[in-house]
Design an enzyme around this catalytic site. Structure first.
Site, short mmCIF file in Angstrom:
data_model
loop_
_atom_site.label_atom_id
_atom_site.label_comp_id
_atom_site.label_asym_id
_atom_site.label_seq_id
_atom_site.Cartn_x
_atom_site.Cartn_y
_atom_site.Cartn_z
N SER A 114 0.84 -1.21 0.00
CA SER A 114 0.00 0.00 0.00
C SER A 114 0.87 1.25 0.00
O SER A 114 1.94 1.28 0.58
CB SER A 114 -0.91 0.03 1.23
N LYS A 151 -4.52 -6.84 3.41
CA LYS A 151 -4.52 -5.72 2.45
C LYS A 151 -5.94 -5.42 1.99
O LYS A 151 -6.33 -4.26 1.82
CB LYS A 151 -3.61 -6.05 1.25
N HIS A 159 -7.50 -3.59 4.78
CA HIS A 159 -6.91 -2.24 4.76
C HIS A 159 -7.65 -1.38 3.74
O HIS A 159 -8.06 -0.26 4.02
CB HIS A 159 -5.42 -2.37 4.39
N ASN A 160 -7.86 -1.93 2.55
CA ASN A 160 -8.53 -1.15 1.50
C ASN A 160 -9.98 -0.88 1.86
O ASN A 160 -10.53 0.17 1.51
CB ASN A 160 -8.47 -1.89 0.16
N GLU A 185 -9.96 1.88 4.10
CA GLU A 185 -9.65 3.04 3.24
C GLU A 185 -10.94 3.56 2.57
O GLU A 185 -11.18 4.77 2.53
CB GLU A 185 -8.62 2.58 2.22
N HIS A 245 -39.69 -21.23 14.40
CA HIS A 245 -38.22 -21.30 14.45
C HIS A 245 -37.69 -21.41 15.89
O HIS A 245 -36.49 -21.57 16.08
CB HIS A 245 -37.61 -20.08 13.77
P1 NAP Z 1 -0.91 -1.05 -14.04
O1 NAP Z 1 -0.23 0.27 -13.98
O2 NAP Z 1 -2.13 -1.20 -14.85
O3 NAP Z 1 0.17 -2.12 -14.55
C1 NAP Z 1 -0.17 -3.44 -14.75
C2 NAP Z 1 1.05 -4.19 -15.25
O4 NAP Z 1 0.68 -5.54 -15.45
C3 NAP Z 1 1.56 -3.67 -16.58
O5 NAP Z 1 2.95 -3.81 -16.61
C4 NAP Z 1 0.90 -4.61 -17.57
O6 NAP Z 1 1.65 -4.79 -18.74
C5 NAP Z 1 0.94 -5.91 -16.81
N1 NAP Z 1 -0.10 -6.81 -17.27
C6 NAP Z 1 -1.40 -6.53 -17.52
N2 NAP Z 1 -2.05 -7.65 -17.88
C7 NAP Z 1 -1.14 -8.63 -17.87
C8 NAP Z 1 -1.18 -10.01 -18.17
N3 NAP Z 1 -2.33 -10.58 -18.52
N4 NAP Z 1 -0.04 -10.74 -18.06
C9 NAP Z 1 1.10 -10.16 -17.69
N5 NAP Z 1 1.22 -8.85 -17.39
C10 NAP Z 1 0.12 -8.11 -17.48
O7 NAP Z 1 -1.27 -1.59 -12.59
P2 NAP Z 1 -0.63 -1.22 -11.19
O8 NAP Z 1 -1.34 -0.02 -10.64
O9 NAP Z 1 0.86 -1.21 -11.28
O10 NAP Z 1 -1.14 -2.45 -10.31
C11 NAP Z 1 -0.50 -3.73 -10.30
C12 NAP Z 1 -1.10 -4.52 -9.16
O11 NAP Z 1 -0.86 -3.82 -7.93
C13 NAP Z 1 -2.62 -4.67 -9.23
O12 NAP Z 1 -3.01 -5.89 -8.66
C14 NAP Z 1 -3.13 -3.52 -8.37
O13 NAP Z 1 -4.42 -3.77 -7.85
C15 NAP Z 1 -2.08 -3.53 -7.27
N6 NAP Z 1 -1.92 -2.26 -6.54
C16 NAP Z 1 -2.02 -1.06 -7.17
C17 NAP Z 1 -1.85 0.10 -6.43
C18 NAP Z 1 -1.93 1.46 -7.08
O14 NAP Z 1 -2.01 2.45 -6.32
N7 NAP Z 1 -1.87 1.57 -8.40
C19 NAP Z 1 -1.57 0.04 -5.05
C20 NAP Z 1 -1.44 -1.22 -4.45
C21 NAP Z 1 -1.62 -2.36 -5.21
P3 NAP Z 1 1.26 -4.05 -20.13
O15 NAP Z 1 1.91 -2.72 -20.01
O16 NAP Z 1 1.87 -4.95 -21.11
O17 NAP Z 1 -0.24 -3.98 -20.20
#
Ligand code: NAP
Length: 633
Positions: free
Chosen positions: A294, A349, A352-353, A356, A613
């Site tokens: 987070s 987590k 936590h969300n 949030e 019941h």
């Molecule tokens: P993001 O910016 O959308 O990036 C996703 C990444 O995963 C990109 O590199 C994408 O590659 C890749 N990807 C998408 N589909 C895929 C597939 N089918 N196979 C392999 N790679 C794939 O997402 P993010 O915000 O970094 O989030 C990543 C994870 O962390 C998610 O589970 C999210 O819920 C979690 N998270 C996010 C945050 C936040 O604040 N953003 C905070 C905590 C946790 P391409 O570029 O090739 O599409």
């Protein structure tokens, strides 16, 4: 060693090739010298070569490279603009690639300055048009001096023989930031992003190019090469979307990993999926860490709160690295801890969300009521929140809300231009279904999820607002008189949100035998994460398993003093036309939980009346079940 330096004409392949040849002590070859006379003639007349023209040339280059490998190696400068050409030259596993890349204008200027070259400068655009993002090797920017380009290239060649400490899959918002955080903290890291022709090309390479200061990084879009680049046992962090993508990535990884390797899922996966995946990797002798992270993009880059669960042995393999990149609490301890077995890291987590969601919604309700019920300007509301944030109510969400209330675009408040439809990705709803499954009352946090659902029905809201002539009413009475109560109500609504979440965690932990340590969980949430706050610090210092959450010292007093204020504020708000779903669910939840004699007697009587019941009696402590014939018919 065989090295091929590629790039469009004018990028400095020859200069770099000669430099590398000298530094590595192996001969230099210029691919142009291997063109048959017909090709040279064509190019000199400004006519581009066709693939058919290139075939014999590439074949002779491949043969030459093989010959040179037997003689100790060589550096070849060759445009090799397409992956098909590069594949033809990949004659040996020991062959290394350096791809020179640069701005079109810079290359153009350099080409114009060149003399005695049969390549016409105007062919640059046709070369750039057919240039394909390389799938293996390193991109090196040509913007530096020749000495710098040589230095970077030598570094990359050395790196290709080095094994990296960690690998990160997924160069999106979070993966990129965590990878840079690792690199900054002395962990060498291989970056991988999937390759999707025409859409996702060279993503990991781009991260490398944009961050030249981090020299202990390598980039891949070939999964096997990425895995091969890692020191064993391997440590791989996946930062990709939850769900099918994780299973698909594991399907691809497991066959090319080995016993004792570790895979971490740092995304927001559903904890029961993570339970299953821990077992899946265990069956093949590997470790799996479902890990909550987070802090958003900035947290990931500068210090997130990290919640790893799963396999404890696997955690030991990365405890040091995670400690280095995490936020630190007020005593300087890393905001990371081994949470517990199975999917417990993702479970907390998720909760936590969910907290949030509740915290965000309470702030949204207050901001709205203060602006349109009390007639405050956005700046006044911002000032009120900032003032609260200086004391024990301090929290990250309070701080950013005070901030965004001041943000202007073209002289106008940006907030008022943002469509009032809240998005969500799943963790809030998953918490709610888990609470229902475990029979834990969850109404305040459930309302935060529902409120986002209602917000999504904008068309219906617009139509109903006309049908039912809904308008906000201005509050009668002064803000000054109300403000102390609003502050107390806000403090209590937040306590209730946290209590609900911690209660769910305790119930699931007890049922699943996870033995979660709630002081420690609160501690790692005191910094780095989105719900960091003064309240979390109090919880971390005073919560113990045997203490009911509402009786935590400091919390108990606020429950007592804030009760009336929250009830009055909710009453005032709904009377004046304001939906306050989380605050009103909060006061109802609290009243329900502190009521000794509740209305449930009526429910039991109704159930027995229509469905036999049965019920238990207050005047029979034995717990015996009774049934009454309620009517004579
Ligand atoms: P993001 O910016 O959308 O990036 C996703 C990444 O995963 C990109 O590199 C994408 O590659 C890749 N990807 C998408 N589909 C895929 C597939 N089918 N196979 C392999 N790679 C794939 O997402 P993010 O915000 O970094 O989030 C990543 C994870 O962390 C998610 O589970 C999210 O819920 C979690 N998270 C996010 C945050 C936040 O604040 N953003 C905070 C905590 C946790 P391409 O570029 O090739 O599409």
């Amino acid at each position: 060693m065989l090295v091929v330096v590629t790039g469009v004409s004018g990028t400095g392949k020859t200069t770099l090739g000669l430099g590398l040849s000298q530094a590595l002590g192996i001969p230099f070859l210029d691919a142009d010298d291997f063109h048959p006379p017909a090709n040279i003639e064509k190019m000199s007349s400004g006519e581009p070569l066709t693939d058919a023209d290139r075939q014999p040339w590439l074949a002779s280059l491949a043969a030459k490279l093989l010959e040179m490998e037997g003689k100790g190696g060589a550096v070849l400068a060759c445009s090799a603009l397409k992956n098909a050409y590069r594949e033809q030259l990949q004659v040996s596993e020991s062959l290394r690639w350096i791809h020179l890349v640069g701005d079109r204008d810079l290359i153009w200027q350099r080409m114009l300055a060149r003399q005695n070259h049969y390549m016409k400068a105007r062919l640059l655009d046709s070369q750039l048009a057919i240039w394909e993002q390389p799938r293996v090797g390193h991109l090196v920017a040509i913007s530096g001096t020749p000495a710098q380009v040589l230095e970077v290239s030598l570094h990359y060649l050395k790196m290709q023989d080095m094994k990296m400490n960690m690998g990160v899959i997924g160069m999106g918002v979070m993966g990129k930031s965590l990878a840079l955080n690792l690199a900054e903290n002395g962990v060498s890291v291989s970056l991988y992003n999937r390759f999707v022709a025409g859409k996702e090309e060279g993503i990991a390479q781009k991260v490398l190019l944009e961050n030249p200061e981090f020299t202990q990084m390598a980039a891949f879009e070939d999964l096997a090469a990425f895995v091969a680049s890692l020191a064993t046992p391997r440590r791989i962090l996946m930062m990709i979307p939850a769900g099918a993508a994780i299973d698909a990535q594991l399907d691809a990884l497991i066959p090319i990993l080995e016993k004792d390797d570790l895979v971490i899922d740092g995304g927001n996966s559903f904890y029961l999926d993570s339970d299953r995946r821990v077992n899946r990797l265990k069956e093949v002798g590997m470790h799996f860490l479902p890990m909550g992270v987070s802090g958003g993009e900035e947290g990931a880059r500068k210090g997130p709160s990290i919640m790893p669960g799963g396999n404890a042995e696997g955690y030991a393999m990365v405890a040091d690295f995670l400690g280095r990149i995490s936020a630190k609490d007020k005593d300087g301890k890393p905001c990371v801890t081994y949470v517990g077995p199975g999917g417990s890291g993702h479970f907390i987590k998720m909760v936590h969300n969910s907290i949030e969601y509740g915290e965000m919604q309470v702030l949204a309700e207050l901001v709205h009521f203060l602006r349109f019920g009390f007639g405050c300007t956005a700046a006044q509301v911002s000032a009120i929140l900032s003032d609260w944030g200086k004391g024990e109510l301090k929290s990250f969400l309070l701080e950013i809300t005070a901030d965004l209330l001041l943000f202007k675009e073209g002289g106008e408040l940006l907030l008022d231009k943002i469509l009032d439809q809240a998005g969500q990705k799943g963790t809030g709803a998953w918490s709610l279904t888990t609470a229902l499954e475990y029979g834990i009352p969850y109404s305040p946090l459930a309302e935060a999820v529902n409120a986002r659902g209602v917000s999504g029905e904008k068309a219906m809201r617009l139509s109903f607002s006309k049908t039912f002539q809904h308008e906000f009413q201005k509050v009668e009475g002064s803000l000054e008189a109300w403000l102390p109560k609003i502050k107390e109500a806000y403090a209590l609504a937040r306590i209730i949100n946290h209590e609900v979440g911690f209660r769910l965690m305790k119930m699931v932990s007890d049922t699943k035998g996870w033995g979660l340590n709630f002081n420690e969980i609160a501690r790692i949430w005191t910094n780095g994460c989105i719900i960091r706050s003064g309240l979390m610090e109090r919880i971390s210092a005073n919560y113990a398993d045997q203490v009911a959450f509402f009786e935590i010292p400091g919390v108990k007093e606020q429950v007592i003093s804030g009760r009336k204020a929250l009830a009055e504020l909710v009453g005032l708000g709904v009377t004046n036309g304001f939906a306050l779903p989380v605050m009103s669910a909060g006061i109802n939840y609290l009243l329900g939980r502190i009521t000794a004699d509740s209305s449930a007697s009526v429910i039991q009587a109704q159930r027995d009346y229509f469905g036999a019941h049965t019920y238990q009696r207050k005047d029979d402590p034995s717990g015996k079940f009774y049934h009454t014939q309620w009517t004579n018919s």
